[in-house]
Design a protein around this motif. Structure first.
Motif, PDB file in Angstrom:
ATOM      1  N   VAL A 194       0.861  -1.074  -0.043  1.00 49.01           N
ATOM      2  CA  VAL A 194      -0.038   0.178  -0.091  1.00 49.01           C
ATOM      3  C   VAL A 194       0.933   1.346   0.140  1.00 49.01           C
ATOM      4  CG1 VAL A 194      -1.961   1.271   1.159  1.00 49.01           C
ATOM      5  CG2 VAL A 194      -1.907  -1.166   1.464  1.00 49.01           C
ATOM      6  N   LYS A 195       0.819   1.973  -0.898  1.00 48.64           N
ATOM      7  CA  LYS A 195       1.570   3.267  -1.133  1.00 48.64           C
ATOM      8  C   LYS A 195       0.663   4.467  -1.251  1.00 48.64           C
ATOM      9  CE  LYS A 195       5.626   1.168  -3.810  1.00 48.64           C
ATOM     10  NZ  LYS A 195       6.615   1.556  -2.591  1.00 48.64           N
ATOM     11  N   LEU A 196       1.273   5.537  -0.821  1.00 43.12           N
ATOM     12  CA  LEU A 196       0.572   6.748  -0.845  1.00 43.12           C
ATOM     13  C   LEU A 196       1.373   7.648  -1.931  1.00 43.12           C
ATOM     14  CD1 LEU A 196       0.004   7.688   2.634  1.00 43.12           C
ATOM     15  CD2 LEU A 196      -1.364   6.326   1.257  1.00 43.12           C
ATOM     16  N   LEU A 197       0.962   8.083  -3.115  1.00 41.65           N
ATOM     17  CA  LEU A 197       1.434   8.981  -3.983  1.00 41.65           C
ATOM     18  C   LEU A 197       0.686  10.270  -3.988  1.00 41.65           C
ATOM     19  CD1 LEU A 197       1.040   6.305  -6.952  1.00 41.65           C
ATOM     20  CD2 LEU A 197       3.037   6.726  -5.539  1.00 41.65           C
ATOM     21  N   PRO A 198       1.678  11.554  -4.231  1.00 40.11           N
ATOM     22  CA  PRO A 198       1.387  12.789  -4.254  1.00 40.11           C
ATOM     23  C   PRO A 198       0.669  13.164  -5.528  1.00 40.11           C
ATOM     24  CG  PRO A 198       3.716  12.777  -4.354  1.00 40.11           C
ATOM     25  CD  PRO A 198       3.372  11.069  -4.307  1.00 40.11           C
ATOM     26  N   THR A 199      -0.507  13.716  -5.457  1.00 33.66           N
ATOM     27  CA  THR A 199      -1.361  14.211  -6.441  1.00 33.66           C
ATOM     28  C   THR A 199      -2.050  15.655  -6.174  1.00 33.66           C
ATOM     29  OG1 THR A 199      -3.008  12.927  -5.891  1.00 33.66           O
ATOM     30  CG2 THR A 199      -1.738  12.022  -7.476  1.00 33.66           C
ATOM     31  N   PRO A 200      -1.077  16.438  -6.050  1.00 37.39           N
ATOM     32  CA  PRO A 200      -1.811  17.710  -5.587  1.00 37.39           C
ATOM     33  C   PRO A 200      -2.552  18.654  -6.791  1.00 37.39           C
ATOM     34  CG  PRO A 200       0.663  17.986  -6.054  1.00 37.39           C
ATOM     35  CD  PRO A 200       0.357  16.540  -6.250  1.00 37.39           C
ATOM     36  N   GLY A 201      -3.269  19.499  -6.485  1.00 41.20           N
ATOM     37  CA  GLY A 201      -4.366  20.173  -7.513  1.00 41.20           C
ATOM     38  C   GLY A 201      -5.744  20.244  -6.988  1.00 41.20           C
ATOM     39  N   HIS A 202      -6.464  19.392  -6.821  1.00 40.41           N
ATOM     40  CA  HIS A 202      -7.902  19.488  -6.142  1.00 40.41           C
ATOM     41  C   HIS A 202      -7.685  20.142  -5.006  1.00 40.41           C
ATOM     42  CE1 HIS A 202     -12.009  18.602  -5.283  1.00 40.41           C
ATOM     43  NE2 HIS A 202     -11.871  18.164  -4.325  1.00 40.41           N
ATOM     44  N   THR A 203      -6.711  19.905  -3.928  1.00 37.91           N
ATOM     45  CA  THR A 203      -6.327  20.573  -2.957  1.00 37.91           C
ATOM     46  C   THR A 203      -4.934  20.570  -2.735  1.00 37.91           C
ATOM     47  OG1 THR A 203      -6.135  18.608  -1.324  1.00 37.91           O
ATOM     48  CG2 THR A 203      -8.316  19.885  -1.387  1.00 37.91           C
ATOM     49  N   PRO A 204      -4.224  21.420  -1.975  1.00 35.01           N
ATOM     50  CA  PRO A 204      -2.640  21.609  -2.068  1.00 35.01           C
ATOM     51  C   PRO A 204      -1.987  20.470  -1.828  1.00 35.01           C
ATOM     52  CG  PRO A 204      -3.494  23.390  -1.004  1.00 35.01           C
ATOM     53  CD  PRO A 204      -4.777  22.386  -1.312  1.00 35.01           C
ATOM     54  N   GLY A 205      -2.624  19.396  -0.870  1.00 36.24           N
ATOM     55  CA  GLY A 205      -1.796  18.062  -0.629  1.00 36.24           C
ATOM     56  C   GLY A 205      -2.492  16.871  -0.833  1.00 36.24           C
ATOM     57  N   HIS A 206      -3.363  16.846  -1.760  1.00 33.62           N
ATOM     58  CA  HIS A 206      -4.161  15.858  -1.871  1.00 33.62           C
ATOM     59  C   HIS A 206      -3.185  14.636  -2.383  1.00 33.62           C
ATOM     60  CE1 HIS A 206      -6.679  13.029  -4.364  1.00 33.62           C
ATOM     61  NE2 HIS A 206      -7.701  13.874  -4.210  1.00 33.62           N
ATOM     62  N   LEU A 207      -3.478  13.415  -1.977  1.00 36.38           N
ATOM     63  CA  LEU A 207      -2.760  12.168  -2.426  1.00 36.38           C
ATOM     64  C   LEU A 207      -3.613  10.998  -3.030  1.00 36.38           C
ATOM     65  CD1 LEU A 207      -3.477   9.879   0.204  1.00 36.38           C
ATOM     66  CD2 LEU A 207      -1.975  11.384   1.385  1.00 36.38           C
ATOM     67  N   CYS A 208      -3.152   9.994  -3.618  1.00 35.83           N
ATOM     68  CA  CYS A 208      -3.951   8.834  -3.784  1.00 35.83           C
ATOM     69  C   CYS A 208      -3.191   7.577  -3.411  1.00 35.83           C
ATOM     70  CB  CYS A 208      -3.727   8.653  -5.520  1.00 35.83           C
ATOM     71  SG  CYS A 208      -4.639   9.801  -6.488  1.00 35.83           S
ATOM     72  N   VAL A 209      -3.866   6.718  -3.019  1.00 33.75           N
ATOM     73  CA  VAL A 209      -3.675   5.304  -2.510  1.00 33.75           C
ATOM     74  C   VAL A 209      -3.612   4.438  -3.599  1.00 33.75           C
ATOM     75  CG1 VAL A 209      -4.010   3.814  -0.697  1.00 33.75           C
ATOM     76  CG2 VAL A 209      -4.651   6.284  -0.499  1.00 33.75           C
ATOM     77  N   LEU A 210      -2.285   3.509  -3.509  1.00 32.12           N
ATOM     78  CA  LEU A 210      -2.040   2.464  -4.595  1.00 32.12           C
ATOM     79  C   LEU A 210      -1.979   1.267  -3.985  1.00 32.12           C
ATOM     80  CD1 LEU A 210      -1.395   1.934  -7.714  1.00 32.12           C
ATOM     81  CD2 LEU A 210       1.111   1.824  -6.870  1.00 32.12           C
TER      82      LEU A 210
END
Length: 334
Positions: A194-210
């Protein structure tokens, strides 16, 4: 063996333009004005969270949906500017869709949830923290450090009473090195599944989970992708009020590149209201994972949505169809 379950934790009423109008003026202050005044183009979209059952780490919940008070005591729950910006019927939640009931149907209790990963700190993703006072909340440091930020100086990004339900908060800095085309990542589990990946944009610190599963990987996208169709962000884009909107488009393109590098990657958006979610993704994840036949069905569906170049097929472009009622709730074709 890791399992992942899709949880339907209510619905939310949104303007069509919030989801699909980003190429037509839903940007900056104008977007906020249209959000507050456009009362004739509503759609209802689901609120999805995802439950990871990890054999060593236990239960990890990705996003937490809304709670009963947010939905049914909306006017009392929200104060200040938040009360005037949103309608009282912004959320819909039945007793069967409440987080404790959704967990119980799978044989779990709220006390079993060890961690809640918030893709970001918007209301429909953290309201359910009130059911989980003993769980550890995991968010990116960028999201945490912007929790007091106010859009245009007066619109709060985070409604603090909802965040206060979390007693233990852990912020992450993506210290696990690069992953594919992402410059940084964070291993949430010791085995790296389970990894967390940075995907800022919708909010400044948004993340996704792989999540690495048997034969495929699942990317839980939060609101970087409201729906599968938002992957084609040259054709359709979401509402964007902040200065970080270009970052969201960059994050979407990074997800698209990851999908090219990992052909087995499956996307799990937070608010997809199409057949992708309800006929293909959710039924498979109702039992904790997708079979090879279900994966093939997902791929076949995606071919009806995207061209070989990754653009939307003409018949897949979202269009608003007005509803018959005075509430102005319509539906989306495409």
């Amino acid at each position: 063996m890791i399992k992942v379950f899709a949880l339907r934790l209510g619905s939310t009423k949104v303007p069509f333009g919030q989801f699909y109008g980003g190429l037509d003026g839903w940007r900056g202050a104008r977007a906020v004005l249209r959000f507050a005044t456009d009362k004739k183009h509503f759609i209802i979209v689901p609120i999805h969270a995802y439950l990871i059952d990890h054999p060593e780490e236990g239960l990890i919940l990705v996003d937490a949906g809304v709670n009963w008070r947010q939905t049914h005591e909306h006017g009392d729950y929200y104060r200040g500017i938040a009360h005037y910006l949103f309608d009282d019927d912004e959320y819909q939640l039945t007793r069967d869709e409440e987080l404790p009931a959704a967990l119980a149907r799978l044989g779990y209790r709220v006390e079993d949830v060890r961690k809640v990963v918030a893709t970001h700190l918007h209301e429909d993703h953290i309201g359910g923290l009130s059911y989980l006072p003993d769980a550890e909340l995991v968010i990116s440091r960028g999201e945490w450090e912007n929790r007091d930020w106010k859009l245009f100086g007066f619109l709060p990004m985070v409604y603090q009473p909802s965040l206060q339900a979390a007693r233990k908060i852990t912020t992450i800095d993506y210290a696990s090195g690069a992953f594919e085309n992402f410059d940084a990542s964070h291993d949430l589990t010791a085995d790296g599944t389970v990894k967390l990946l940075p995907t800022p944009g919708h909010t400044p610190g948004h993340l996704c989970v792989l999540v690495r599963l048997d034969g495929y990987q699942l990317l839980i996208t939060g609101d970087t992708l409201y729906t599968l169709r938002h992957l084609a962000n040259d054709d359709v884009q979401a509402f964007g009020a902040g200065d970080w909107v270009p970052n969201q488009n960059a994050s979407i393109r990074r997800i698209a590149e990851l999908r090219r590098r990992l052909p087995e990657l499956v996307l799990a958006p937070g608010h997809d209201h199409s057949d992708y979610q309800f006929l293909h993704l959710a039924p498979g994840l109702a039992k904790g994972g997708l079979t090879p036949e279900e994966l093939a069905g997902l791929r076949a569906y995606e071919e009806t949505v995207f061209t070989a170049e990754g653009r939307l097929q003409p018949e897949a472009i979202p269009r608003f169809v007005p509803g018959p009622g005075a509430d102005h709730v319509g539906r989306v074709t495409g």
